[in-house]
Every structure is written in structure tokens, then in C-alpha cells.
Design an enzyme around this catalytic site. Structure first.
Site, short mmCIF file in Angstrom:
data_model
loop_
_atom_site.label_atom_id
_atom_site.label_comp_id
_atom_site.label_asym_id
_atom_site.label_seq_id
_atom_site.Cartn_x
_atom_site.Cartn_y
_atom_site.Cartn_z
N ASN A 147 -13.67 6.84 5.56
CA ASN A 147 -13.79 6.26 6.53
C ASN A 147 -12.71 6.20 7.74
O ASN A 147 -13.05 6.07 8.72
CB ASN A 147 -14.04 4.72 6.11
CG ASN A 147 -15.14 4.44 5.25
OD1 ASN A 147 -16.16 5.01 5.52
ND2 ASN A 147 -15.05 3.38 4.33
N HIS A 154 -3.99 6.56 -1.32
CA HIS A 154 -4.64 6.58 0.02
C HIS A 154 -3.67 6.72 1.21
O HIS A 154 -4.17 7.13 2.23
CB HIS A 154 -5.43 5.37 0.03
CG HIS A 154 -6.89 5.26 0.71
ND1 HIS A 154 -7.62 6.41 1.03
CD2 HIS A 154 -7.40 4.25 1.54
CE1 HIS A 154 -8.64 6.30 1.54
NE2 HIS A 154 -8.79 4.89 2.09
N TYR A 212 0.67 -1.20 -0.11
CA TYR A 212 0.14 -0.27 -0.09
C TYR A 212 0.74 1.28 0.20
O TYR A 212 0.59 2.31 -0.03
CB TYR A 212 -0.83 0.21 1.19
CG TYR A 212 -1.88 -1.02 1.28
CD1 TYR A 212 -3.21 -0.99 0.49
CD2 TYR A 212 -1.86 -2.25 2.29
CE1 TYR A 212 -3.95 -2.08 0.49
CE2 TYR A 212 -2.67 -3.24 2.32
CZ TYR A 212 -3.74 -3.16 1.35
OH TYR A 212 -4.73 -4.30 1.35
N TYR A 253 -5.53 -0.82 9.72
CA TYR A 253 -6.21 -0.40 8.46
C TYR A 253 -6.73 0.96 8.66
O TYR A 253 -7.37 1.11 9.58
CB TYR A 253 -7.10 -1.51 7.66
CG TYR A 253 -6.26 -2.60 6.97
CD1 TYR A 253 -5.61 -2.49 5.88
CD2 TYR A 253 -5.88 -3.93 7.76
CE1 TYR A 253 -4.79 -3.62 5.32
CE2 TYR A 253 -5.27 -4.80 7.29
CZ TYR A 253 -4.67 -4.61 5.99
OH TYR A 253 -3.85 -5.64 5.62
#
Length: 196
Positions: free
Chosen positions: A117, A22, A17, A69
Site C-alpha cells: 500500500n 515493514h 514500529y 503512516y
């Protein structure tokens, strides 16, 4: 409470990631850690942290990259705020923002999470939306591409050429925010609208 600031860079853990849009919040924290002159260390609050001062005589900061996460970032943020005695008005979340163009930085306090989120979970864990946000523009997905697919992809080749400048600008925004306040930072980083 303390005068220390908790600066949180949002992203997902794991090498797969690290280059994602993000994770731009964590990329900004890497830039800030370089300015503090220290490396990240593991903390029991499920985060990597750096403690120090931003600049000579600058504000005391705890730079934090949650190792959970993104969607469950609130737990580590709340735990770190409690551990260091930092109130929500001294918490700054640095995060990706699809609703502003790539290569743009904007700042705000409180308000909605815009479908983010990670922010939603932090607001829930802190029991308030009234914390500062440094919004790092990654732009909207092209065409009909799913938003989640877009933010979980790495920056494109053209974006990578500009990314170091964006990270530097976002780190500058954090420093100015802490040293001179939200209004001064907004005046510098929010371009004035022209009539016409």
C-alpha cells in the site's frame, strides 16, 4: 529538473514500529545517512530528511523518511519531489518485500506494487508507477500467519544477526543504482539462474 535523487525509505513513524520488518526501508536510510555523514532533520513535507552526497564526488541525494503512516507515504514523497524539483525517474523507494526471501535485495523500475500500500500511494501521488524500487526481502509469513501481522512484527533473533549485512547490501544497491544505473545494479544483486 535537477540531477538530485530522492531516496525514500518506507516505514511507519513511532518507536513501536522501528524494529518491524515493514520499516526495513527506513533502516536502510539510516545506513545511507551514515555514509552521507549527516543526521535527519524535520522537513515541512512531513518527513525527516538528509541532504548531501553519497561518497566523494558521488550523486547529490535527499534521503527521506516520511513521518506519515506507510499507507499514506505518497503525500510526503510528492511534496518533496516538488520542493526539490525532482522528477519521478529520480525517485527511489526502498521498501520491504515479502515476495523475495529474507537477506535478498532486488531492484526494478515501475510495474505492480504487489499489494504494497505504501508503493500504491506513491504511484498515485506521483501519477506514475515509473520510479525505481529497491526491494529488501523480508520473506513470507510462516504457515497461516496474516501478512499484515507478519510485517508489523520485529525481526526474529536469527534474522537480527543477519540484518546489519542486509542493510549494508541494500545501501550498496542504492549507491550502485545511482552511480552505474539499474542494469548494472541488477546484474550485481540479482543472482544468475543456474540451468538444471
Amino acid at each position: 529538473m535537477t540531477d538530485t535523487w530522492l531516496i525514500v525509505g518506507l516505514g511507519n513513524p513511532g518507536a513501536q514500529y522501528q524494529g518491524n520488518r515493514h520499516n526495513v526501508g527506513q533502516m536502510v536510510l539510516d545506513e545511507l545517512a551514515g555514509r552521507v555523514g549527516a543526521g535527519f532533520k524535520s522537513h515541512k513535507a512531513r518527513a525527516q530528511v538528509v541532504e548531501g552526497r553519497l561518497g566523494i564526488g558521488g550523486p547529490r541525494v535527499v534521503l527521506a523518511k516520511p513521518m506519515t503512516y506507510m499507507n499514506v507515504s505518497g503525500g510526503p514523497v510528492s511534496a518533496l519531489a516538488n520542493f526539490y524539483g525532482i522528477s519521478p525517474d529520480h525517485v527511489v523507494a526502498v521498501h520491504d518485500e515479502i515476495d523475495i526471501p529474507f537477506n535478498t535485495v532486488k531492484l526494478k523500475i515501475g510495474g505492480g506494487e504487489g499489494g504494497h500500500n505504501g508503493l500504491r500511494d506513491i504511484s498515485k501521488a506521483l501519477a506514475t508507477k515509473d520510479y525505481l524500487r529497491v526491494r529488501v526481502g523480508v520473506g513470507r509469513p510462516p504457515g497461516r500467519m496474516d501478512t499484515a501481522d507478519y510485517v508489523l512484527r520485529d525481526f526474529g533473533t536469527a534474522e537480527l544477526k543477519e540484518l546489519p549485512f542486509l542493510l549494508d547490501e541494500a545501501a550498496d544497491a542504492v549507491e550502485l543504482l545511482l552511480q552505474e544505473g539499474l542494469t548494472a545494479a541488477q546484474q550485481k544483486f540479482h543472482p544468475a539462474k543456474t540451468a538444471g
